[in-house]
Design a protein around this motif. Sequence first.
Motif, short mmCIF file in Angstrom:
data_model
loop_
_atom_site.label_atom_id
_atom_site.label_comp_id
_atom_site.label_asym_id
_atom_site.label_seq_id
_atom_site.Cartn_x
_atom_site.Cartn_y
_atom_site.Cartn_z
N MET A 1 -24.19 31.90 -11.04
CA MET A 1 -24.25 30.83 -11.48
C MET A 1 -25.77 30.40 -11.88
N GLY A 2 -26.46 31.40 -11.72
CA GLY A 2 -27.60 31.16 -12.35
C GLY A 2 -28.04 30.76 -13.54
N MET A 3 -29.34 30.22 -13.94
CA MET A 3 -29.49 29.66 -15.51
C MET A 3 -29.52 30.84 -16.26
N ASN A 4 -29.78 31.96 -16.03
CA ASN A 4 -30.06 33.25 -17.05
C ASN A 4 -28.58 33.39 -17.55
N GLU A 5 -27.48 32.99 -16.90
CA GLU A 5 -26.04 33.33 -17.33
C GLU A 5 -25.61 32.33 -18.25
N ILE A 6 -26.47 31.27 -18.27
CA ILE A 6 -25.99 30.01 -19.27
C ILE A 6 -26.37 30.28 -20.83
N HIS A 7 -25.64 30.14 -21.58
CA HIS A 7 -25.95 30.43 -23.04
C HIS A 7 -25.90 28.92 -23.63
N VAL A 8 -26.59 28.62 -24.54
CA VAL A 8 -26.76 27.34 -25.25
C VAL A 8 -26.54 27.65 -26.80
N GLU A 29 -13.86 12.54 -17.85
CA GLU A 29 -14.73 12.58 -16.41
C GLU A 29 -15.64 11.41 -16.45
N SER A 30 -16.42 10.83 -17.53
CA SER A 30 -17.44 10.21 -17.49
C SER A 30 -17.41 8.94 -18.34
N PRO A 31 -16.24 8.02 -18.09
CA PRO A 31 -15.97 7.01 -19.27
C PRO A 31 -16.94 5.89 -19.27
N GLU A 32 -17.73 5.63 -18.30
CA GLU A 32 -18.79 4.71 -18.22
C GLU A 32 -19.76 5.19 -19.12
N ALA A 33 -19.84 6.48 -19.60
CA ALA A 33 -21.18 6.73 -20.03
C ALA A 33 -20.92 6.77 -21.66
N PHE A 34 -19.72 6.62 -22.27
CA PHE A 34 -19.48 6.48 -23.52
C PHE A 34 -18.96 5.46 -24.11
N VAL A 35 -19.43 5.24 -25.56
CA VAL A 35 -18.63 4.06 -26.30
C VAL A 35 -17.24 4.22 -26.41
N PRO A 95 -20.76 19.26 -11.39
CA PRO A 95 -21.40 20.34 -10.39
C PRO A 95 -22.55 21.07 -10.91
N ARG A 96 -22.95 20.87 -12.06
CA ARG A 96 -24.09 21.28 -12.90
C ARG A 96 -25.12 20.39 -12.90
N ARG A 97 -25.07 19.11 -12.83
CA ARG A 97 -25.91 18.10 -12.83
C ARG A 97 -27.11 18.36 -12.07
N GLY A 98 -28.30 18.25 -12.53
CA GLY A 98 -29.60 18.61 -11.98
C GLY A 98 -29.92 19.96 -11.85
#
Length: 181
Positions: A1-8, A29-35, A95-98
């Motif tokens: 789960m290290g950042m080097n395995e993350i691809h953007v 998951e985050s209804p309050e964050a979207f219009v 789980p990935r926030r922060g």
Amino acid sequence: MGMNEIHVRVLDKDEWATYRDVRLRALRESPEAFVASAEEEEAFEDSVWQERMERSRRILAVDGEDVIGVVSVGTGHRTGIPGAGELFGLWVEPPRRGSGVARRLMEKAARVGREVGLKQLVYWVGTDNGRAVAFASSFGFRPTDDRRPMRIRGVDEEDADSEEMMMVYPLTDTGGVPTSL
């Protein structure tokens, strides 16, 4: 789960179903964050999702086969500001926030903005979302005096007076990394 395995990466236009799936996950998951609301967008025809891929660049963060985050860059038609594009729809699974995923998405968004010739990115953030305001500020977005009502569908009407503030990020030649703050 290290950042080097993350691809953007930027999604190709024919990957609209991948974008649809992560967008609906984010809305649920985050209804309050979207219009928008998940119920509303679940009813969209495929052609609506395909059209959305034409209007904006969709950037995905993946860890192996797992989609863990998304952000969109609009090419300026919505901001009313010459040379400005809009950053919107930022979401990272809880789980990935922060963990740096959002920063990687923002860095890629800044590179994409430069590639398409934008001079700045506009990001509307809820004034009561301290975490989002702090994150955007740490990246180099600056608050402006521009405010607009935040209309969240399907959320209590008592929040009807919530506001969003426009934050702006200049797309200088720093490679998506902010200069010293």
